[in-house]
Design a protein around this motif. Structure first.
Motif, PDB file in Angstrom:
ATOM      1  N   PRO A  85     -11.792   0.873  -6.892  1.00 57.28           N
ATOM      2  CA  PRO A  85     -12.659   1.378  -8.040  1.00 57.28           C
ATOM      3  C   PRO A  85     -11.785   1.960  -8.982  1.00 57.28           C
ATOM      4  O   PRO A  85     -10.652   1.955  -8.670  1.00 57.28           O
ATOM      5  CB  PRO A  85     -13.420   2.784  -7.252  1.00 57.28           C
ATOM      6  N   LEU A  86     -12.188   1.616 -10.305  1.00 58.44           N
ATOM      7  CA  LEU A  86     -11.319   2.360 -11.376  1.00 58.44           C
ATOM      8  C   LEU A  86     -11.173   3.899 -11.124  1.00 58.44           C
ATOM      9  O   LEU A  86     -11.957   4.452 -10.697  1.00 58.44           O
ATOM     10  CB  LEU A  86     -12.238   2.020 -12.751  1.00 58.44           C
ATOM     11  N   LEU A  87      -9.999   4.061 -11.498  1.00 54.77           N
ATOM     12  CA  LEU A  87      -9.477   5.655 -11.146  1.00 54.77           C
ATOM     13  C   LEU A  87     -10.532   6.364 -12.095  1.00 54.77           C
ATOM     14  O   LEU A  87     -10.841   6.077 -13.410  1.00 54.77           O
ATOM     15  CB  LEU A  87      -8.115   5.790 -11.738  1.00 54.77           C
ATOM     16  N   GLY A 101      -5.573   2.444  -9.721  1.00 57.44           N
ATOM     17  CA  GLY A 101      -6.767   2.478  -8.848  1.00 57.44           C
ATOM     18  C   GLY A 101      -6.450   1.541  -7.440  1.00 57.44           C
ATOM     19  O   GLY A 101      -6.563   1.907  -6.513  1.00 57.44           O
ATOM     20  N   VAL A 102      -5.845   0.324  -7.840  1.00 55.71           N
ATOM     21  CA  VAL A 102      -5.335  -0.556  -6.905  1.00 55.71           C
ATOM     22  C   VAL A 102      -4.337   0.128  -6.081  1.00 55.71           C
ATOM     23  O   VAL A 102      -4.138  -0.144  -4.790  1.00 55.71           O
ATOM     24  CB  VAL A 102      -4.882  -1.918  -7.468  1.00 55.71           C
ATOM     25  N   PHE A 103      -3.192   0.645  -6.615  1.00 59.00           N
ATOM     26  CA  PHE A 103      -1.884   1.235  -6.087  1.00 59.00           C
ATOM     27  C   PHE A 103      -2.762   2.322  -5.190  1.00 59.00           C
ATOM     28  O   PHE A 103      -2.219   2.554  -3.803  1.00 59.00           O
ATOM     29  CB  PHE A 103      -1.190   1.558  -7.003  1.00 59.00           C
ATOM     30  N   LEU A 104      -3.229   3.425  -5.573  1.00 59.41           N
ATOM     31  CA  LEU A 104      -3.800   4.477  -4.698  1.00 59.41           C
ATOM     32  C   LEU A 104      -4.683   4.031  -3.535  1.00 59.41           C
ATOM     33  O   LEU A 104      -4.632   4.436  -2.574  1.00 59.41           O
ATOM     34  CB  LEU A 104      -4.742   5.471  -5.362  1.00 59.41           C
ATOM     35  N   ALA A 105      -5.538   3.069  -3.646  1.00 61.43           N
ATOM     36  CA  ALA A 105      -6.381   2.359  -2.538  1.00 61.43           C
ATOM     37  C   ALA A 105      -5.478   1.685  -1.431  1.00 61.43           C
ATOM     38  O   ALA A 105      -5.832   1.863  -0.350  1.00 61.43           O
ATOM     39  CB  ALA A 105      -7.437   1.519  -3.135  1.00 61.43           C
ATOM     40  N   ARG A 106      -4.440   0.987  -1.949  1.00 58.77           N
ATOM     41  CA  ARG A 106      -3.606   0.259  -0.900  1.00 58.77           C
ATOM     42  C   ARG A 106      -2.381   0.582  -0.365  1.00 58.77           C
ATOM     43  O   ARG A 106      -1.794   0.361   0.550  1.00 58.77           O
ATOM     44  CB  ARG A 106      -3.379  -1.246  -1.640  1.00 58.77           C
ATOM     45  N   ARG A 136       2.693  -6.512 -16.501  1.00 58.59           N
ATOM     46  CA  ARG A 136       2.515  -7.990 -16.928  1.00 58.59           C
ATOM     47  C   ARG A 136       2.478  -8.963 -15.612  1.00 58.59           C
ATOM     48  O   ARG A 136       1.840  -9.892 -15.650  1.00 58.59           O
ATOM     49  CB  ARG A 136       4.002  -8.313 -17.640  1.00 58.59           C
ATOM     50  N   GLN A 137       3.029  -8.444 -14.595  1.00 58.25           N
ATOM     51  CA  GLN A 137       2.929  -9.178 -13.354  1.00 58.25           C
ATOM     52  C   GLN A 137       1.734  -9.113 -12.516  1.00 58.25           C
ATOM     53  O   GLN A 137       1.361  -9.912 -11.765  1.00 58.25           O
ATOM     54  CB  GLN A 137       4.190  -8.633 -12.294  1.00 58.25           C
ATOM     55  N   GLY A 138       0.940  -8.022 -12.481  1.00 57.80           N
ATOM     56  CA  GLY A 138      -0.352  -7.689 -11.919  1.00 57.80           C
ATOM     57  C   GLY A 138      -0.204  -7.136 -10.289  1.00 57.80           C
ATOM     58  O   GLY A 138       1.033  -7.033  -9.902  1.00 57.80           O
ATOM     59  N   PRO A 139      -1.275  -6.704  -9.728  1.00 62.29           N
ATOM     60  CA  PRO A 139      -1.170  -6.136  -8.559  1.00 62.29           C
ATOM     61  C   PRO A 139      -0.411  -6.906  -7.458  1.00 62.29           C
ATOM     62  O   PRO A 139      -0.021  -6.290  -6.379  1.00 62.29           O
ATOM     63  CB  PRO A 139      -2.594  -5.805  -8.167  1.00 62.29           C
ATOM     64  N   ARG A 140      -0.419  -8.392  -7.523  1.00 59.31           N
ATOM     65  CA  ARG A 140       0.141  -9.010  -6.337  1.00 59.31           C
ATOM     66  C   ARG A 140       1.740  -8.981  -6.151  1.00 59.31           C
ATOM     67  O   ARG A 140       2.434  -9.085  -5.269  1.00 59.31           O
ATOM     68  CB  ARG A 140      -0.105 -10.559  -6.503  1.00 59.31           C
TER      69      ARG A 140
END
Length: 255
Positions: free
Chosen positions: A16-18, A49-54, A83-87
């Motif tokens: 989810p969005l922070l 949000g992605v960082f905190l979830a994963r 610029r690089q994205g969550p991957r």
């Protein structure tokens, strides 16, 4: 499949969005993020949000690690991957946080003599290939208080993580098609050699002398300068500054 397990899986796959309140609180505490344009702030919020979830935070040696501190660490960690994205944050999960400097035992084996030497290094940050990110909370907080002094331990260690996406660190991260690999290697090797020569001769340098330790440390140190003192980096080496801007996107630091 239990409902709890399913919710956790869904949060991991599509975090989810922070929420507004923790996002605004973190933004107030992170000058590097405050100066981003609105589009990049919105992307940063998604990445946090992605960082905190994963990722999983672990407080060591009685470090006082609050949710707000975790969010501020995540915010700084996500700046270099706008610029690089969550991957580009794949391959590792844990962040170990000490209250301050921490000691690490090193063993060095001399191939010629066969002698093994053990030393204790005092560090403020470390990144392991396929392993955790290790940080000093005191130095994270110092960087937030003095954002434009040329140093940022979280950015430094995330640069190492980006460097290690394609193997052991060598100062050459996975590059987008828009950046020719040969151009990067030539520019960074020349700049590293010049810094190493100046440090060996005892000359003052615009780039932290620690960057002369190895090409991967040079990349991490100049990454700090890109986000914290890009004008200094441009004076030190315009070619490296241009390539880092192409890789990370424009710095949010004052001109």
């Amino acid at each position: 499949m239990s409902a709890v397990w399913w919710r956790r899986l869904r949060a991991y796959v599509t975090p989810p969005l922070l929420a507004e309140e923790p996002w605004r609180k973190a933004l107030d505490g992170c000058p590097l993020a405050q100066r981003l344009d609105l589009a990049r702030q919105n992307e940063l919020r998604r990445l946090v949000g992605v960082f905190l979830a994963r990722k999983r935070f672990h407080a060591l040696a009685d470090a006082e690690l609050t949710d707000a501190a975790c969010t501020l660490i995540a915010m700084q960690a996500c700046l270099p991957v706008l610029r690089q994205g969550p991957r580009s944050l794949r391959g590792w999960r844990d962040i170990l946080v000490y209250p301050g400097e921490f000691r690490v035992k090193r063993s060095h084996h001399d191939d010629r003599s066969g002698v093994v030497t053990e030393t204790d290094d005092v560090l403020i940050g470390e990144a392991w290939e396929h392993g955790p990110l290790v940080l000093s909370l005191a130095d994270v907080q110092l960087d937030l208080t003095h954002p434009w002094d040329g140093y940022n331990v979280v950015v430094h260690e995330i640069a190492h993580k980006l460097d290690m996406l394609d193997g052991p660190p060598d100062g050459v991260p996975l590059l987008p098609p828009s950046i020719p690999r040969r151009q990067w290697i030539v520019a960074f090797q020349r700049a590293f050699d010049l810094l190493s020569n100046d440090v060996a001769r005892g000359r003052d340098t615009l780039i932290d002398p620690y960057g002369a330790e190895s090409p991967d440390e040079f990349f991490a140190v100049t990454s700090e300068l890109h986000w914290s003192q890009p004008s200094v980096l441009r004076r030190a080496d315009a070619s490296v500054a241009e390539l880092l801007e192409a890789f990370y996107g424009p710095s949010s630091a004052p001109a």
